[in-house]
Motif scaffolding. Structure first.
Motif, short mmCIF file in Angstrom:
data_model
loop_
_atom_site.label_atom_id
_atom_site.label_comp_id
_atom_site.label_asym_id
_atom_site.label_seq_id
_atom_site.Cartn_x
_atom_site.Cartn_y
_atom_site.Cartn_z
N ILE A 1 -4.32 -5.07 -5.55
CA ILE A 1 -4.12 -4.91 -4.10
C ILE A 1 -5.44 -5.17 -3.36
O ILE A 1 -5.47 -5.86 -2.34
CB ILE A 1 -3.59 -3.49 -3.76
CG1 ILE A 1 -2.20 -3.30 -4.36
CG2 ILE A 1 -3.57 -3.26 -2.25
CD1 ILE A 1 -1.68 -1.86 -4.31
N HIS A 2 -6.52 -4.67 -3.91
CA HIS A 2 -7.85 -4.85 -3.30
C HIS A 2 -8.17 -6.34 -3.20
O HIS A 2 -8.67 -6.81 -2.16
CB HIS A 2 -8.90 -4.10 -4.13
CG HIS A 2 -10.26 -4.15 -3.54
ND1 HIS A 2 -11.23 -5.02 -3.95
CD2 HIS A 2 -10.82 -3.39 -2.55
CE1 HIS A 2 -12.32 -4.83 -3.25
NE2 HIS A 2 -12.11 -3.85 -2.39
N VAL B 1 0.85 -1.20 0.00
CA VAL B 1 0.00 0.00 0.00
C VAL B 1 0.88 1.25 0.00
O VAL B 1 0.60 2.21 -0.72
CB VAL B 1 -0.98 -0.01 1.20
CG1 VAL B 1 -1.73 1.31 1.31
CG2 VAL B 1 -1.96 -1.17 1.06
N VAL C 1 -4.44 -1.08 -8.25
CA VAL C 1 -5.27 -1.00 -7.04
C VAL C 1 -6.26 -2.15 -6.98
O VAL C 1 -6.59 -2.65 -5.89
CB VAL C 1 -5.94 0.39 -6.88
CG1 VAL C 1 -7.13 0.57 -7.81
CG2 VAL C 1 -6.34 0.64 -5.45
N ILE D 1 -7.33 1.93 0.03
CA ILE D 1 -7.42 1.15 -1.21
C ILE D 1 -8.83 1.22 -1.80
O ILE D 1 -9.00 1.37 -3.02
CB ILE D 1 -6.95 -0.31 -0.99
CG1 ILE D 1 -5.44 -0.33 -0.72
CG2 ILE D 1 -7.32 -1.20 -2.17
CD1 ILE D 1 -4.56 0.27 -1.83
N ASP E 1 -5.50 1.07 5.69
CA ASP E 1 -5.09 0.49 4.41
C ASP E 1 -6.30 0.12 3.56
O ASP E 1 -6.36 0.44 2.37
CB ASP E 1 -4.23 -0.76 4.64
CG ASP E 1 -2.82 -0.44 5.12
OD1 ASP E 1 -2.55 0.73 5.47
OD2 ASP E 1 -1.99 -1.36 5.16
N LYS E 2 -7.28 -0.53 4.18
CA LYS E 2 -8.47 -0.97 3.46
C LYS E 2 -9.26 0.24 2.95
O LYS E 2 -9.70 0.26 1.80
CB LYS E 2 -9.34 -1.85 4.35
CG LYS E 2 -10.51 -2.45 3.63
CD LYS E 2 -11.26 -3.45 4.48
CE LYS E 2 -12.38 -4.03 3.65
NZ LYS E 2 -13.03 -5.14 4.28
#
Length: 195
Positions: free
Chosen positions: A190-191, A86, A187, A143, A139-140
């Motif tokens: 990452i998600h 992230v 992204v 994102i 972080d969540k």
């Protein structure tokens, strides 16, 4: 020349006063209002005119405000995120969106387009909500915000690359679009890994 400067100052003061009276909420609204007054068919002598259509100017103000929001959120994530992935994504956001923002600002200057200096009210609220989070929740949330933001950005730039009347703004949108699509792909990956 002095007379033109005086006229510009009076026009800007009147706009600022009018913006306060009409309830303009943020820097993007103020820039949009200022651009509207630069309509070359009405008062080019007083404002210097604007070299693009209203829709093209709106694209520029939206892109600038949203880009600034991406940079601000990225800077926050560089310090608050716990995941290295992230943080690396945030660094890419800061670098790429700063570069695009600088390019857009230079282009807007040549077209006499006023750009917002800060994100719009929605972007400011999102930043405030994000700042209240920490750890994995941050972080969540970051994102998720980047995922939503990049979906909107890709749509905005696709539309501009097809529909902008100004060839320079159209070229800017077309040139920037692949980077935004790459950001969206990154992204999304990452998600998915966070589930």
């Amino acid at each position: 020349m002095k007379k033109l400067s005086s006229i510009m100052m009076i026009a800007l003061a009147a706009l600022a006063f009018q913006a306060c009276k009409s309830g303009v909420k943020d820097s993007k609204d103020a820039a949009d209002s200022l651009n509207k007054t630069k309509d070359t068919t009405q008062n080019a002598a007083a404002t210097g005119g604007i070299a693009v259509t209203a829709d093209d100017a709106k694209f520029a103000t939206t892109a600038a405000g949203d880009g600034e929001a991406e940079v601000n959120a990225g800077k926050m994530a560089q310090t608050k995120a716990v995941s290295t992935r992230v943080k690396e994504f945030a660094t890419m956001m800061v670098n790429d969106h700063t570069k695009a923002g600088d390019e857009l600002a230079a282009l807007a200057k040549t077209k006499n387009i006023s750009l917002p200096l800060t994100p719009d009210a929605e972007g400011q609220k999102a930043a405030s909500d994000l700042a209240a989070k920490s750890g994995k929740a941050f972080d969540k949330a970051y994102i998720n915000a980047m995922l939503d933001g990049h979906k909107k950005a890709v749509k905005l730039f696709e539309d501009a690359s097809q529909n902008c009347k100004d060839p320079d703004l159209k070229a800017f949108a077309t040139k920037t679009l692949p980077t935004l699509k790459m950001h969206l792909d990154s992204v999304q990956a990452i998600h998915k890994s966070m589930k």
